[in-house]
Write an enzyme that holds these catalytic residues in place. Structure first.
Site, PDB file in Angstrom:
ATOM      1  N   HIS A  80       0.848  -1.188   0.000  1.00 15.50           N
ATOM      2  CA  HIS A  80       0.000   0.000   0.000  1.00 15.50           C
ATOM      3  C   HIS A  80       0.885   1.241   0.000  1.00 15.50           C
ATOM      4  O   HIS A  80       2.006   1.220   0.506  1.00 15.50           O
ATOM      5  CB  HIS A  80      -0.914   0.006   1.237  1.00 15.50           C
ATOM      6  CG  HIS A  80      -1.995   1.034   1.172  1.00 15.50           C
ATOM      7  ND1 HIS A  80      -1.832   2.314   1.654  1.00 15.50           N
ATOM      8  CD2 HIS A  80      -3.249   0.981   0.655  1.00 15.50           C
ATOM      9  CE1 HIS A  80      -2.941   2.999   1.445  1.00 15.50           C
ATOM     10  NE2 HIS A  80      -3.815   2.216   0.841  1.00 15.50           N
ATOM     11  N   ASP A 120      -7.995  -4.984  -0.193  1.00 12.56           N
ATOM     12  CA  ASP A 120      -8.440  -5.721  -1.373  1.00 12.56           C
ATOM     13  C   ASP A 120      -8.147  -7.220  -1.264  1.00 12.56           C
ATOM     14  O   ASP A 120      -8.796  -8.025  -1.933  1.00 12.56           O
ATOM     15  CB  ASP A 120      -7.759  -5.180  -2.633  1.00 12.56           C
ATOM     16  CG  ASP A 120      -8.200  -3.773  -2.956  1.00 12.56           C
ATOM     17  OD1 ASP A 120      -9.406  -3.504  -2.885  1.00 12.56           O
ATOM     18  OD2 ASP A 120      -7.337  -2.934  -3.262  1.00 12.56           O
TER      19      ASP A 120
END
Length: 452
Positions: free
Chosen positions: A330, A389
């Site tokens: 991320h 996700d």
């Protein structure tokens, strides 16, 4: 659409080549002119382009003036998102409460929440004319395009669409929060009916149901769901509702809003951004990657088989050849993504209830091995964790939600954050957002002779 003739197709190929040559810029120039490509510094930190009070995203802590990786934190209007989700389990409307919090800056009282939910319920209805003329006409295989079309067409059904006063935009925003779940589910049913000849069953939302309950009710032929299923989906909606002003779709909303355009155009632009596989479509790529893992390593591969497969992915020899392990890493979070931590816990509970412990265990193994492999790569300068996700696609699959609705579910949730940021932009009357691009081409004299 009609295809080009063979002769014109050859000419078009020539134009494509010209376009590729014309558009190519020397990548060294980005470093020479210190261009913040992707609006990010060379160390990966986002360039500061605005201020917000809506949410805070943290992946580091500062110790003696030095940044150190830390467990990720996400705050909605100052409240830890884990607490927002946790408190939501004790009442019916966690997502609705989070939406109120994001829009108005404070947690609602019981009476305020009751009134807010009643307002949203009163705005849910889509007219039969809209469903027939907009949703049922030329349904798209990618439902995000269906969402865009529907949202843009709502402009024509609004008696005052261009008024960007705070009061009018709030009205429009609440309508979109209320209607987007219906728009998404109805678009899915239309797609299945016209492309696969499934039976077409369009059910209205129930005013006594929460957003999560209504999604499951409208999606399933029998309209039935368990309390756990509704709570898990509700938590997923809360976790996806907002993630700072700098994420691609929310920044898009700020940029478009700053031009003074209408609400429907701004939201359609955000949906367009969210559609991309680098943003909202990532959870679908995780699902596809795990399916490919099953195809090559069997239903229950051991850790060594998983490691060998992921190494092939990193070398670009497996899955889609991108060299990416989807759902890992991320831009901000380092040790952990707080949304992933919460959703993983819910996914574990759901896996136990659904008898899918083996599949959940495989995801755990992939997460662990992938983090280890990515950390061992020499160019990685910060810890790598799974992002939200990674488990959202598995969670939706266990809920029986079709993959076509994965990204639209993200939009249903994120409309709350987009709306809050659009209102914040309008309240503060910011300037039009217009970053600079440096010209690195060459000036030329236009030839006097006529081109033949």
């Amino acid at each position: 659409m009609m295809a080009l003739s063979e002769v014109l197709n050859e000419k078009f190929d020539e134009l494509v080549g010209n376009c590729m040559r014309s558009g190519a810029i020397d990548l060294n120039l980005y470093q020479e002119y210190d261009v913040k490509r992707g609006l990010r510094d060379s160390n990966g930190k986002g360039v500061l382009t605005g201020l917000t009070e809506i949410s805070d995203v943290n992946g580091f802590r500062v110790v003696n003036g030095v940044k150190e990786p830390a467990d990720g934190q996400l705050y909605y209007q100052g409240y830890d998102v884990k607490s927002v989700v946790g408190s939501g389990l004790k009442k019916r409307f966690a997502f609705e409460e989070a939406t109120y919090l994001l829009l108005f800056g404070s947690l609602p009282t019981k009476e305020q929440l009751k009134t807010f939910v009643e307002i949203l319920s009163s705005l849910q209805e889509l007219s039969g004319q809209f469903v027939r003329d907009v949703i049922m006409k030329a349904p798209s295989a990618n439902l995000m395009n269906g969402l865009q079309k529907s949202v843009l067409t709502l402009y024509s059904y609004d008696s005052n669409p261009d008024d960007i006063s705070v009061a009018n935009v709030l009205r429009q925003s609440l309508q979109l929060v209320a209607k987007l779940p219906l728009i998404a589910v109805y678009n899915y049913h239309a797609y299945r009916h016209f492309h696969f000849f499934d039976s077409l069953v369009i059910k209205p939302a129930k005013p006594e149901y929460s957003t999560a309950e209504n999604i499951l009710h409208m999606l399933r032929p029998d309209g039935q769901f368990t309390e756990l299923e509704a709570r898990v989906l509700d938590a997923a909606l809360v976790l996806h509702a907002e993630h700072g002003g700098g994420n691609n779709s929310t920044f898009t909303n700020h940029v478009v809003t700053s031009s003074g355009t209408d609400t429907y155009s701004a939201v359609a632009a955000s949906i367009a951004s969210l559609k991309g596989p680098r943003h909202g479509g990532a959870n679908l790529k995780v699902q596809q990657m795990i399916r490919d893992l099953h195809e090559h390593c069997g239903k229950t591969p051991d850790e060594e088989a998983v490691r060998a497969y992921l190494q092939k992915i990193l070398r670009g020899e497996a899955f889609d050849g991108s060299g990416l392990i989807y759902g890992m890493g991320h831009a901000v979070y380092t040790l952990s993504d707080p949304r992933e931590v919460v959703l993983k816990d819910f996914a574990g509970k759901l896996a136990k209830a659904k008898g899918m412990e083996e599949e959940f265990a495989l995801y755990n193994t992939v997460e662990k091995v992938a983090a280890d492999l990515l950390m061992s790569r020499s160019h990685v300068v910060k810890p790598v964790c799974a992002n939200v996700d990674f488990y959202s696609g598995l969670t939706y699959t266990m809920l029986g939600i079709p993959e076509e609705l994965f990204t639209p579910l993200f939009a249903i949730s994120r409309i709350s954050g987009w709306s809050a940021h659009r209102l914040e932009e309008l309240v503060n009357k910011g300037k039009i957002i217009r970053p600079a691009y440096k010209y690195v081409g060459h000036h030329r004299e236009y030839p006097n002779n006529e081109q033949e």
